[in-house]
Design a protein around this motif. Structure first.
Motif, PDB file in Angstrom:
ATOM      1  N   TYR A   1      29.051  26.821  54.293  1.00 22.53           N
ATOM      2  CA  TYR A   1      28.414  25.928  53.592  1.00 22.53           C
ATOM      3  C   TYR A   1      28.819  25.570  52.221  1.00 22.53           C
ATOM      4  CZ  TYR A   1      24.249  23.165  52.114  1.00 22.53           C
ATOM      5  OH  TYR A   1      23.547  22.235  51.505  1.00 22.53           O
ATOM      6  N   ASP A   2      28.759  26.650  51.544  1.00 24.05           N
ATOM      7  CA  ASP A   2      29.388  26.550  50.146  1.00 24.05           C
ATOM      8  C   ASP A   2      30.464  26.131  49.958  1.00 24.05           C
ATOM      9  OD1 ASP A   2      26.652  27.938  49.531  1.00 24.05           O
ATOM     10  OD2 ASP A   2      27.539  29.837  49.322  1.00 24.05           O
ATOM     11  N   ASN A   3      31.645  26.540  50.543  1.00 23.86           N
ATOM     12  CA  ASN A   3      32.824  25.843  50.437  1.00 23.86           C
ATOM     13  C   ASN A   3      33.018  24.551  50.708  1.00 23.86           C
ATOM     14  OD1 ASN A   3      33.850  28.470  49.699  1.00 23.86           O
ATOM     15  ND2 ASN A   3      34.191  29.011  51.917  1.00 23.86           N
ATOM     16  N   MET A   4      32.154  23.957  51.783  1.00 24.69           N
ATOM     17  CA  MET A   4      32.164  22.432  51.945  1.00 24.69           C
ATOM     18  C   MET A   4      31.604  21.714  50.884  1.00 24.69           C
ATOM     19  SD  MET A   4      31.424  22.601  55.941  1.00 24.69           S
ATOM     20  CE  MET A   4      32.572  21.966  56.991  1.00 24.69           C
ATOM     21  N   GLN A   5      30.352  22.211  50.212  1.00 25.46           N
ATOM     22  CA  GLN A   5      29.801  21.614  49.287  1.00 25.46           C
ATOM     23  C   GLN A   5      30.831  21.729  47.956  1.00 25.46           C
ATOM     24  OE1 GLN A   5      27.084  20.031  49.209  1.00 25.46           O
ATOM     25  NE2 GLN A   5      25.411  21.224  49.000  1.00 25.46           N
ATOM     26  N   ARG A   6      31.605  22.824  47.771  1.00 29.49           N
ATOM     27  CA  ARG A   6      32.371  22.718  46.616  1.00 29.49           C
ATOM     28  C   ARG A   6      33.606  21.712  46.827  1.00 29.49           C
ATOM     29  NH1 ARG A   6      30.884  28.160  46.070  1.00 29.49           N
ATOM     30  NH2 ARG A   6      31.987  29.133  47.422  1.00 29.49           N
TER      31      ARG A   6
ATOM     32  N   ALA B   1      39.526   9.707  54.421  1.00 31.37           N
ATOM     33  CA  ALA B   1      38.973  10.034  56.125  1.00 31.37           C
ATOM     34  C   ALA B   1      38.701  11.750  55.972  1.00 31.37           C
ATOM     35  CB  ALA B   1      39.986   9.739  56.987  1.00 31.37           C
ATOM     36  N   LEU B   2      39.656  12.341  55.331  1.00 31.94           N
ATOM     37  CA  LEU B   2      39.454  13.851  55.347  1.00 31.94           C
ATOM     38  C   LEU B   2      38.038  14.314  54.788  1.00 31.94           C
ATOM     39  CD1 LEU B   2      40.552  16.856  56.033  1.00 31.94           C
ATOM     40  CD2 LEU B   2      41.564  16.631  53.591  1.00 31.94           C
ATOM     41  N   LEU B   3      37.779  13.724  53.575  1.00 30.25           N
ATOM     42  CA  LEU B   3      36.810  14.062  53.040  1.00 30.25           C
ATOM     43  C   LEU B   3      35.449  13.739  53.645  1.00 30.25           C
ATOM     44  CD1 LEU B   3      37.655  13.213  49.126  1.00 30.25           C
ATOM     45  CD2 LEU B   3      37.248  15.540  50.326  1.00 30.25           C
ATOM     46  N   GLU B   4      35.611  12.343  54.385  1.00 25.49           N
ATOM     47  CA  GLU B   4      34.526  11.890  55.167  1.00 25.49           C
ATOM     48  C   GLU B   4      34.164  12.675  56.345  1.00 25.49           C
ATOM     49  OE1 GLU B   4      33.144   8.081  57.806  1.00 25.49           O
ATOM     50  OE2 GLU B   4      34.954   7.925  56.463  1.00 25.49           O
ATOM     51  N   GLY B   5      35.249  13.506  56.916  1.00 24.58           N
ATOM     52  CA  GLY B   5      35.186  14.368  57.999  1.00 24.58           C
ATOM     53  C   GLY B   5      34.447  15.689  57.277  1.00 24.58           C
ATOM     54  N   VAL B   6      34.924  16.230  56.267  1.00 21.32           N
ATOM     55  CA  VAL B   6      34.047  17.422  55.583  1.00 21.32           C
ATOM     56  C   VAL B   6      32.799  17.132  55.253  1.00 21.32           C
ATOM     57  CG1 VAL B   6      34.107  18.806  53.537  1.00 21.32           C
ATOM     58  CG2 VAL B   6      36.374  18.283  54.771  1.00 21.32           C
ATOM     59  N   GLU B   7      32.528  16.069  54.803  1.00 17.65           N
ATOM     60  CA  GLU B   7      31.088  15.503  54.583  1.00 17.65           C
ATOM     61  C   GLU B   7      30.403  15.263  55.738  1.00 17.65           C
ATOM     62  OE1 GLU B   7      29.115  11.441  53.015  1.00 17.65           O
ATOM     63  OE2 GLU B   7      30.474  12.447  51.676  1.00 17.65           O
ATOM     64  N   LEU B   8      30.739  15.015  57.006  1.00 23.51           N
ATOM     65  CA  LEU B   8      29.980  14.696  58.279  1.00 23.51           C
ATOM     66  C   LEU B   8      29.809  16.245  58.761  1.00 23.51           C
ATOM     67  CD1 LEU B   8      31.867  11.761  59.853  1.00 23.51           C
ATOM     68  CD2 LEU B   8      29.553  11.914  59.100  1.00 23.51           C
ATOM     69  N   THR B   9      30.961  17.220  58.733  1.00 23.50           N
ATOM     70  CA  THR B   9      30.788  18.576  59.009  1.00 23.50           C
ATOM     71  C   THR B   9      29.736  19.026  58.398  1.00 23.50           C
ATOM     72  OG1 THR B   9      32.987  18.506  59.728  1.00 23.50           O
ATOM     73  CG2 THR B   9      31.861  20.507  59.714  1.00 23.50           C
TER      74      THR B   9
END
Length: 187
Positions: A86-91, A106-114
């Protein structure tokens, strides 16, 4: 006056009667002793039965409590292991600048959705974030002071920076929020 020979037979009857009653009295005493022993045994067995019943009830309550705790807190280790994800995705989302958002949108949107899905799973399983704000009072029950610094315009014990969110699992602390705390002396 009465004839002494006639009185002797009365003594014989008294003796015979007392011997007969002595046997009956002995038999009655034996029965009473046996009855007392049976009552004592009954009372002891009743006491043991009641204790066994109470022990069984306590064991049932303990097992029920253990089952509830296993349901609520059984995934604690897994939850703790997921917090760095969770922390790494937030960072990752926080460090992306506008240029990177254009190139890797698209990649950042995928990270945000995850990250949203992970947050949803956390809520489903009773994991709630502890999100202190700058200026909040330091609470040692929910926060971990990573550093102290004298910052003008703050009071001692105020949060001056949030390094990482904390998390609660139902009513237990899973991880304290990592914060910086003001050590400004009172003027």
């Amino acid at each position: 006056m009465a004839d002494p020979k006639k009185d002797d037979f009365l003594d014989d009857i008294d003796e015979a009667t007392s011997e007969e009653f002595a046997g009956d009295m002995e038999e009655i005493d034996d029965e009473a002793a046996e009855l007392d022993a049976l009552r004592a045994e009954r009372d002891e067995l009743r006491d043991r039965f009641m204790r066994a019943l109470a022990d069984a009830e306590n064991a049932r309550k303990r097992a029920d409590k253990d089952r509830r705790e296993a349901e609520n807190y059984g995934g604690t280790r897994l939850a703790r292991d997921l917090l760095p994800v969770y922390d790494n995705m937030q960072r990752a989302l926080a460090t992306a600048n506008e240029e990177q958002k254009q190139i890797s949108g698209a990649l950042l949107e995928g990270v945000e959705l995850t990250l949203r899905e992970l947050t949803s799973v956390f809520k489903k399983h009773g994991i709630e974030p502890i999100a202190p704000e700058v200026g909040d009072r330091f609470n040692p029950q929910q926060h971990e002071a990573m550093f102290e610094a004298p910052v003008p315009g703050t009071k001692a014990g105020e949060i001056i920076q949030v390094s990482a969110l904390g998390f609660m699992l139902h009513d237990r602390l899973l991880r304290p929020a990592q914060v910086g705390v003001s050590s400004m002396p009172a003027s």
